[in-house]
Design an enzyme around this catalytic site. Structure first.
Site, PDB file in Angstrom:
ATOM      1  N   LYS A 281       2.701   4.783  -9.828  1.00 19.68           N
ATOM      2  CA  LYS A 281       4.159   5.422 -10.076  1.00 19.68           C
ATOM      3  C   LYS A 281       5.391   6.161 -11.291  1.00 19.68           C
ATOM      4  CE  LYS A 281       4.300   3.598  -5.538  1.00 19.68           C
ATOM      5  NZ  LYS A 281       2.907   2.371  -5.047  1.00 19.68           N
TER       6      LYS A 281
ATOM      7  N   PHE B 171      10.405  -4.364   0.938  1.00 20.39           N
ATOM      8  CA  PHE B 171       9.147  -3.178   0.435  1.00 20.39           C
ATOM      9  C   PHE B 171       8.106  -3.499   1.211  1.00 20.39           C
ATOM     10  CE2 PHE B 171       5.411  -0.902  -0.833  1.00 20.39           C
ATOM     11  CZ  PHE B 171       5.938   0.179  -0.525  1.00 20.39           C
ATOM     12  N   THR B 172       7.414  -2.802   1.962  1.00 20.15           N
ATOM     13  CA  THR B 172       5.991  -3.554   3.275  1.00 20.15           C
ATOM     14  C   THR B 172       5.090  -3.956   2.174  1.00 20.15           C
ATOM     15  OG1 THR B 172       5.432  -0.711   2.235  1.00 20.15           O
ATOM     16  CG2 THR B 172       6.379  -1.186   4.109  1.00 20.15           C
TER      17      THR B 172
ATOM     18  N   ASP C   2      10.607  -5.551  -9.217  1.00 23.08           N
ATOM     19  CA  ASP C   2       8.898  -5.519  -9.047  1.00 23.08           C
ATOM     20  C   ASP C   2       9.771  -3.279 -10.407  1.00 23.08           C
ATOM     21  OD1 ASP C   2       7.819  -3.092  -8.392  1.00 23.08           O
ATOM     22  OD2 ASP C   2       8.543  -3.637  -5.598  1.00 23.08           O
TER      23      ASP C   2
ATOM     24  N   PHE D  78       2.366   1.119  10.277  1.00 23.30           N
ATOM     25  CA  PHE D  78       2.377   2.498   9.790  1.00 23.30           C
ATOM     26  C   PHE D  78       1.494   2.943   9.249  1.00 23.30           C
ATOM     27  CE2 PHE D  78       2.932   1.148   5.836  1.00 23.30           C
ATOM     28  CZ  PHE D  78       3.102  -0.048   5.188  1.00 23.30           C
TER      29      PHE D  78
ATOM     30  N   ARG E  93       9.955   6.210   7.817  1.00 25.08           N
ATOM     31  CA  ARG E  93      10.110   4.657   6.816  1.00 25.08           C
ATOM     32  C   ARG E  93      11.583   4.503   7.573  1.00 25.08           C
ATOM     33  NH1 ARG E  93       6.624   2.627   2.493  1.00 25.08           N
ATOM     34  NH2 ARG E  93       5.488   2.058   4.244  1.00 25.08           N
TER      35      ARG E  93
ATOM     36  N   TYR F 283     -17.460  -4.314 -19.981  1.00 24.75           N
ATOM     37  CA  TYR F 283     -17.489  -5.413 -18.709  1.00 24.75           C
ATOM     38  C   TYR F 283     -16.027  -6.495 -19.682  1.00 24.75           C
ATOM     39  CZ  TYR F 283     -17.247  -8.419 -14.269  1.00 24.75           C
ATOM     40  OH  TYR F 283     -17.155  -9.206 -13.699  1.00 24.75           O
TER      41      TYR F 283
HETATM   42  N1  F0G Z   1       6.297  -1.914  -5.337  1.00 24.84           N
HETATM   43  C1  F0G Z   1       7.257  -0.559  -4.546  1.00 24.84           C
HETATM   44  C2  F0G Z   1       8.863  -0.509  -4.708  1.00 24.84           C
HETATM   45  C3  F0G Z   1       6.074   0.423  -4.240  1.00 24.84           C
HETATM   46  O1  F0G Z   1       6.829   1.593  -3.820  1.00 24.84           O
HETATM   47  C4  F0G Z   1       4.601   0.602  -3.647  1.00 24.84           C
HETATM   48  C5  F0G Z   1       3.922   1.237  -3.164  1.00 24.84           C
HETATM   49  C6  F0G Z   1       4.642  -1.370  -4.174  1.00 24.84           C
HETATM   50  C7  F0G Z   1       5.653  -2.525  -4.807  1.00 24.84           C
HETATM   51  C8  F0G Z   1       2.812  -1.463  -4.252  1.00 24.84           C
HETATM   52  O2  F0G Z   1       2.383  -0.338  -4.713  1.00 24.84           O
HETATM   53  O3  F0G Z   1       0.736   0.742  -3.616  1.00 24.84           O
HETATM   54  O4  F0G Z   1      -0.112   0.403  -5.899  1.00 24.84           O
HETATM   55  O5  F0G Z   1       0.196  -1.523  -4.260  1.00 24.84           O
HETATM   56  N2  F0G Z   1       4.851   2.325  -2.776  1.00 24.84           N
HETATM   57  C9  F0G Z   1       3.866   3.415  -2.007  1.00 24.84           C
HETATM   58  C10 F0G Z   1       4.730   4.515  -1.326  1.00 24.84           C
HETATM   59  C11 F0G Z   1       2.464   3.330  -1.175  1.00 24.84           C
HETATM   60  O6  F0G Z   1       4.734   5.432  -1.140  1.00 24.84           O
HETATM   61  O7  F0G Z   1       6.623   3.876  -1.123  1.00 24.84           O
HETATM   62  P1  F0G Z   1       0.366  -0.414  -4.199  1.00 24.84           P
END
Ligand code: F0G
Length: 466
Positions: free
Chosen positions: A258, A124-125, A215, A450, A383, A72
């Site tokens: 990633k 980014f979303t 990022d 989405f 997208r 832990y």
């Molecule tokens: N920043 C970027 C540029 C991303 O592409 C993603 C995730 C995140 C932040 C968030 O990271 O998913 O670990 O919470 N991208 C995925 C995609 C979801 O399909 O492009 P996460």
């Protein structure tokens, strides 16, 4: 030399792919509300929904799982991860999180005050979601060309310094806690940022006391483009380039799913001790102890090993060349795409592909991703206007210039033969493009719509006569 070198790995474990027939695929996409996110994985033949968490791990990473110290507090795998990130990225402090958005949540909560502005090289979303949730307004300061699918530039993810300066003049540096600098820029098509631009952004930001938070999600891909495109970097290693990139910043958020070559995890880095102390105070509330942050010990071990493997030039060169291979095949058939080809995906220009549909009412990218699945079992992601969501204040749709579907290549998962199938499927659909119907909403969720939104075709069939 071969134009495309073969996969730099051997396959020692295999996984069967989904093999639905035409009628089953038609039923599956209908049941999923014409939203590829809602398909079952087993219903997909080749799954290009995302490169997030879909990586194939190496034998060393799988061996690393057996070294998991599931304590832990104070797991030795955390110290391995911390030491690796510090060495490769050069930041002083590392806070583990369950994935990238966990890090975004902590960073945004601790640094943004209501009324602030956060500039970024395209949104980014999830990143923008957390900025807005904490009361900030996001401002896109990427160069204009990034919004034009046909503009060919080596570093199409660069920040427009004049836009950044204009925001500082307009709102005052005291209302800009940091600039979010994405390397590479996902929604621009996986486009890189040059070292020269990173340096200039850093100088401008720091002159005004604004922090530079990267990022870092796709930083290895960005480093590859710097090595192959930016004068003076040809002889540097990926590791050296990454170290230099981050030396101009104050910290980063990272989705380990990633470029860390793992299936889950993330972290937040910073040089500021006070921010680190406060981040540790917050990580215990939302993620877990500062020595695991929502990850199992074994996952942190796999991430430490994976991040180091990602520095291998053979690996990253093969990865980016797979994208180029698919792009060149589609280009030869006239399929409209975002160019140059990016680091993680091919983005097909859905607006040009379905030029009989209207972006605001027919959702061409959503329709195209559903149609591609229907004819081939290839899963991709919208997208475009659906991903862009609505303005928090006016409730109006954000209308992005890029209306695309993303063919995202998971790392070390598919071979060139799989990409041949994908190319054939897209080209076949291109010939039938005017038979594809637009979609309309059946259910629109309030946040991040989405992921779980549902649709139906405006015409009787999604693809007429198919
Ligand atoms: N920043 C970027 C540029 C991303 O592409 C993603 C995730 C995140 C932040 C968030 O990271 O998913 O670990 O919470 N991208 C995925 C995609 C979801 O399909 O492009 P996460």
């Amino acid at each position: 030399m071969m134009k495309f070198a073969p996969e730099p790995f051997k396959i020692k474990m295999v996984e069967k792919m989904g093999t639905l027939n035409k009628e089953e695929r038609k039923a599956a996409i209908k049941a999923a509300g014409y939203n590829t996110f809602l398909l079952k994985s087993e219903e997909c033949f080749i799954d290009l929904l995302t490169d997030s968490g879909t990586n194939a791990m190496s034998d060393h990473q799988w061996a690393g799982l057996m070294l998991g110290d599931e304590a832990y507090g104070g797991s030795r795998n955390f110290y391995h991860l911390e030491e690796t990130v510090r060495e490769l990225f050069g930041f002083k402090y590392v806070v583990p999180t369950h994935q990238g958005r966990g890090a975004e949540n902590i960073l945004s909560s601790l640094t943004i005050k209501p009324g602030d502005y956060v500039p970024g090289n395209m949104y980014f979303t999830t990143t923008r979601f957390h900025q807005e949730r904490n009361g900030a307004t996001f401002r896109d300061v990427i160069i204009d060309e990034a919004h034009d699918p046909t503009a060919i530039l080596d570093f199409k993810g660069n920040v427009d310094l004049a836009k950044f300066q204009a925001l500082i003049d307009e709102v005052g540096a005291e209302h800009i806690p940091y600039i979010c600098l994405a390397v590479t820029v996902n929604l621009a098509g996986g486009q890189p940022v040059s070292i020269a631009n990173i340096k200039a952004v850093s100088e401008l930001a720091h002159k005004h006391g604004i922090k530079v938070m990267f990022d870092a999600t796709r930083c290895v891909e960005n480093a590859y483009f710097i090595k192959t495109r930016e004068p003076g970097y040809q002889d540097k290693t990926i590791k050296e380039i990454i170290h230099e990139m981050f030396s101009y910043g104050d910290g980063c958020t990272m989705s380990g799913k990633k470029d860390c070559l793992t299936n889950i995890g993330g972290f937040l880095c910073m040089n500021d001790e006070d921010l680190y102390t406060r981040a540790c105070g917050m990580v215990v509330q939302f993620e877990g102890m500062p020595s695991y942050g929502g990850m199992a010990g074994r996952d942190m071990e796999a991430m430490a090993i994976g991040l180091r493997e990602a520095m291998d030039y053979e690996y990253i060169s093969h990865r980016v060349n797979q994208i180029r291979y698919l792009g060149e095949k589609l280009d030869a058939a006239g399929v409209p795409m975002v160019k140059p080809y990016g680091g993680h995906a091919i983005f097909v220009d859905a607006r040009a592909f379905l030029d009989h549909l209207d972006q605001a009412t027919d959702f061409p990218a959503q329709a195209l991703s559903a149609a591609l699945y229907e004819i081939s079992g290839v899963r991709t992601m919208e997208r475009g206007i659906i991903s862009a969501g609505r303005d928090n204040v006016t409730g109006e749709d954000h209308v992005p210039k890029l209306e695309t579907i993303r063919l995202t290549i998971p790392r070390r998962v598919y071979t060139y033969a799989h990409l041949d199938y994908v190319a054939d499927a897209v080209i076949e659909l291109y010939k039938k493009r005017h038979d594809i119907s637009g979609l309309r909403w059946v259910y629109e969720p309030k946040a991040l719509r989405f992921f779980t939104g549902r649709f139906e075709p405006r015409n009787e069939e999604l693809i007429k006569g198919y």
